[in-house]
Design a protein around this motif. Sequence first.
Motif, PDB file in Angstrom:
ATOM      1  N   LEU A   1       1.002  12.713  24.998  1.00  0.00           N
ATOM      2  CA  LEU A   1      -0.420  13.140  25.119  1.00  0.00           C
ATOM      3  C   LEU A   1      -0.399  14.722  24.696  1.00  0.00           C
ATOM      4  O   LEU A   1       0.311  15.119  25.485  1.00  0.00           O
ATOM      5  CB  LEU A   1      -1.232  12.625  26.528  1.00  0.00           C
ATOM      6  CG  LEU A   1      -1.562  11.474  26.615  1.00  0.00           C
ATOM      7  CD1 LEU A   1      -1.311  11.372  28.752  1.00  0.00           C
ATOM      8  CD2 LEU A   1      -3.025  11.135  26.227  1.00  0.00           C
TER       9      LEU A   1
ATOM     10  N   ASN B   1      -4.107  18.492  23.865  1.00  0.00           N
ATOM     11  CA  ASN B   1      -6.410  19.042  23.435  1.00  0.00           C
ATOM     12  C   ASN B   1      -6.362  16.782  23.914  1.00  0.00           C
ATOM     13  O   ASN B   1      -7.605  16.240  23.612  1.00  0.00           O
ATOM     14  CB  ASN B   1      -6.466  19.175  22.139  1.00  0.00           C
ATOM     15  CG  ASN B   1      -5.332  17.965  20.673  1.00  0.00           C
ATOM     16  OD1 ASN B   1      -4.878  17.521  21.479  1.00  0.00           O
ATOM     17  ND2 ASN B   1      -6.462  18.396  19.492  1.00  0.00           N
ATOM     18  N   GLN B   2      -5.303  16.611  24.351  1.00  0.00           N
ATOM     19  CA  GLN B   2      -6.258  15.170  25.004  1.00  0.00           C
ATOM     20  C   GLN B   2      -6.349  14.728  25.914  1.00  0.00           C
ATOM     21  O   GLN B   2      -7.049  13.812  26.680  1.00  0.00           O
ATOM     22  CB  GLN B   2      -4.992  13.911  23.803  1.00  0.00           C
ATOM     23  CG  GLN B   2      -5.069  13.677  22.178  1.00  0.00           C
ATOM     24  CD  GLN B   2      -4.055  13.625  22.339  1.00  0.00           C
ATOM     25  OE1 GLN B   2      -2.491  12.454  22.653  1.00  0.00           O
ATOM     26  NE2 GLN B   2      -4.104  11.838  20.945  1.00  0.00           N
TER      27      GLN B   2
END
Length: 323
Positions: free
Chosen positions: A5, A8-9
């Motif tokens: 991950l 920005n996710q």
Amino acid sequence: MSERLFINQLSEQTQVDDVYRAADKQLRANRQGNKYILLKLADRTGTLTGMFWNAEDRDFERCQDSEYLHVKGRTQIYNGNMQMIVTGISPVDPSQVDPADFDMFDASASEQAFARLKELLGSVRNIHLRQLLDACLADEEFMTRFKQSPAAVTNHHAFPGGLLRHTVDLIELAQLIGPRYPQLDIDLLTTGAFLHDIGKTEELSSGGELTYTDRGQLVGHIVIGVQYLADRIAVVEAETKSPFPVQLKWHLEHLILSHHGLLEYGSPKVPLTREAIALHHLDNLDAKLAAATSIIDSDISGDKNWTNYNPSMGKKLWKSPID
């Protein structure tokens, strides 16, 4: 481990169990004397603050010298920003990570921007400015730093390669307004736009954490820029065996010294020429719009129309496109 991950996710209340680069880590104590570790976690998409509460000395000591950390925790929103409450950290061998996951420098985008920079500078016809620009472009060590430097630690163009992007955009703006204001010397304004932030190549560090160098904190990019200009003019004079026009040198120095616009913003001089006035306002325009765009793009507010309050801007920003 499942597919990583990226920062920005991440969204609120995301369970995290992944590897990040520890751009900074500090062992601190709160008012009650309880220790905690403040982390600045990073990957190629951005940075995130991590708080490891109730830490012990051994937690910090075993990770103090590790560039990469395996981090466990959960994200939360605090004061309008995403942060992570860390529950566990452990060092990671650099050989076990993919450097591409952590390198914020886009070499391809940088080369495209550099090609555009050379095209724009090629429009300068003043022979003395042309010789000066050629001397700068021929300085390979400087140009390597210039391609990779950020334009700031925070606020605008705060990423490796940001200085080059900001400079290209600024020169394009300068050449765009030229026909509207024939009183401006566009060759001088173009050269000033190229030179105005060159000191940031030594003021800021782009390796790992974006931060100020020792020289950057002690001297600052404006003074460094004027010193670099003097160095390149000396190179031109040695190559041409003729003196560089002194008033032209003064104008270039003034463009660098005054581009922040106000004394309280760090400029040793306020803009006193038409070119200096134009450079200051164009520089401010590009910086402010880049900062606003970054704030809007990275906003995590649940409000579809407004960002969270941004301290650096001193306001919220409208983010919904017009129908």
